[in-house]
Scaffold this active site. Sequence first.
Site, PDB file in Angstrom:
ATOM      1  N   LYS A  28       8.004  -1.708   7.859  1.00 39.12           N
ATOM      2  CA  LYS A  28       7.020  -2.359   6.971  1.00 39.12           C
ATOM      3  C   LYS A  28       7.632  -2.582   5.586  1.00 39.12           C
ATOM      4  O   LYS A  28       7.500  -3.653   5.007  1.00 39.12           O
ATOM      5  CB  LYS A  28       5.758  -1.499   6.886  1.00 39.12           C
ATOM      6  CG  LYS A  28       4.544  -2.287   6.432  1.00 39.12           C
ATOM      7  CD  LYS A  28       3.311  -1.426   6.350  1.00 39.12           C
ATOM      8  CE  LYS A  28       2.509  -1.323   7.627  1.00 39.12           C
ATOM      9  NZ  LYS A  28       1.924  -2.586   8.068  1.00 39.12           N
ATOM     10  N   LYS A  85     -16.890  -9.037  11.622  1.00 36.99           N
ATOM     11  CA  LYS A  85     -16.537 -10.208  10.810  1.00 36.99           C
ATOM     12  C   LYS A  85     -17.796 -10.825  10.181  1.00 36.99           C
ATOM     13  O   LYS A  85     -17.761 -11.289   9.037  1.00 36.99           O
ATOM     14  CB  LYS A  85     -15.749 -11.224  11.653  1.00 36.99           C
ATOM     15  CG  LYS A  85     -14.326 -10.735  11.959  1.00 36.99           C
ATOM     16  CD  LYS A  85     -13.472 -11.723  12.740  1.00 36.99           C
ATOM     17  CE  LYS A  85     -12.036 -11.179  12.886  1.00 36.99           C
ATOM     18  NZ  LYS A  85     -11.146 -12.055  13.653  1.00 36.99           N
ATOM     19  N   ARG A 110       0.841  -1.203   0.000  1.00 35.70           N
ATOM     20  CA  ARG A 110       0.000   0.000   0.000  1.00 35.70           C
ATOM     21  C   ARG A 110       0.876   1.253   0.000  1.00 35.70           C
ATOM     22  O   ARG A 110       1.814   1.342   0.796  1.00 35.70           O
ATOM     23  CB  ARG A 110      -0.917   0.000   1.228  1.00 35.70           C
ATOM     24  CG  ARG A 110      -1.897  -1.160   1.259  1.00 35.70           C
ATOM     25  CD  ARG A 110      -2.767  -1.147   2.494  1.00 35.70           C
ATOM     26  NE  ARG A 110      -2.023  -1.265   3.734  1.00 35.70           N
ATOM     27  CZ  ARG A 110      -1.944  -0.317   4.656  1.00 35.70           C
ATOM     28  NH1 ARG A 110      -2.573   0.827   4.497  1.00 35.70           N
ATOM     29  NH2 ARG A 110      -1.244  -0.504   5.762  1.00 35.70           N
TER      30      ARG A 110
END
Length: 315
Positions: free
Chosen positions: A45, A137, A36
């Site tokens: 990251k 969820k 991203r």
Amino acid sequence: MDKKSRVLVVGGTGFIGRRIVRASLAQGHPTLVLMRPEIGLDVDKLQMLLSLKKQGARLVEASLDDHAGLVAAVAQADVVISAMSGKHSHNLLLQHKLVEAIKEAGNVKRFIPSEFGMDPSRMVHALEPGRITFVEKMDLRRAIEEANIPHTYISANCFAAKFCPNLCELRTLLPPKEKVHVYGDGNVKAIFVDEDDVATYTIKSIDDPRTLNKTIYLRPQENILSQNDVIEKWENLSGKVLEKIHITADEFLASMKDIHAGTDRINQVGVTHFYHIFYEGCLTNFEIGEDEAEATMLYPEVQYTCMDEYLKIYV
Ligand code: NDP
């Protein structure tokens, strides 16, 4: 067997995501990882992404906020696995953007949403504030099913690193040194799974017709343990007997309000999830149904890690 399916992992730098990427590569799948642009200056990251690339993954640039880019990323894969964080409220809902992209791309043969814990369909009674995890969820499940996206739900039970070495205590990842708080009588059975095994079983399931549109539970027989069992294993390994302090369910739930303990929202969510696992027994108080399956039965060739072995590194 035909060519291995191409796997796209979203959330590939995360705790379970990076393991899923590695398991996918290890099982011979061409593996893509979403990179991203929002990572900005997060050098850790980026380094994680580059290390996954070095191991053979292909990085695909796209943002969850760029629908066309996301569709183009999804179009390159047969299987999409989301390992989106469940930590902060509403991160899980970001996956609706992924569902929209999968719907439009139309080529995805299997989607694994970010679940990997308790089965949310069995948690309709869950206490606030932890209830939000299951509500979000289930919300996503509805969107997946309404869009007729082929899917598999993975119910992974307790990630070992977060529940076992701390002897099931909250707010620490390390074994206690002198005393341990025991939930009730400590005899309620939970299920602990090495997170690399979670990833292995997840990847095993993606091309398997037996897991299509089903929930798969991870129940390694040797790792179905009560808190007392875990404590005993640690005491045997460390050679030290701990003082046991039993806490009732009411005392435990009341700890949510203990501001002196610095209890914030994430901790409160943790308290309610731990309550369901260690007092109510929500991981083991049901039989697996006809329409569901259990991973160690489906894939007996996987040599899963037992908790005695897992705990050794903590001695
Ligand atoms: P992490 O907290 O490690 O985060 C995973 C990824 O989520 C990140 O690497 C990042 O992906 C992505 N992400 C986080 N915030 C954003 C954002 N704002 N926008 C876009 N992407 C974001 O996740 P976990 O591995 O801890 O959790 C994954 C799943 O496992 C969840 O469903 C969770 O509920 C479950 N879980 C289960 C546990 C158990 O014991 N069974 C314990 C803990 C979690 P990127 O790589 O793109 O940056």
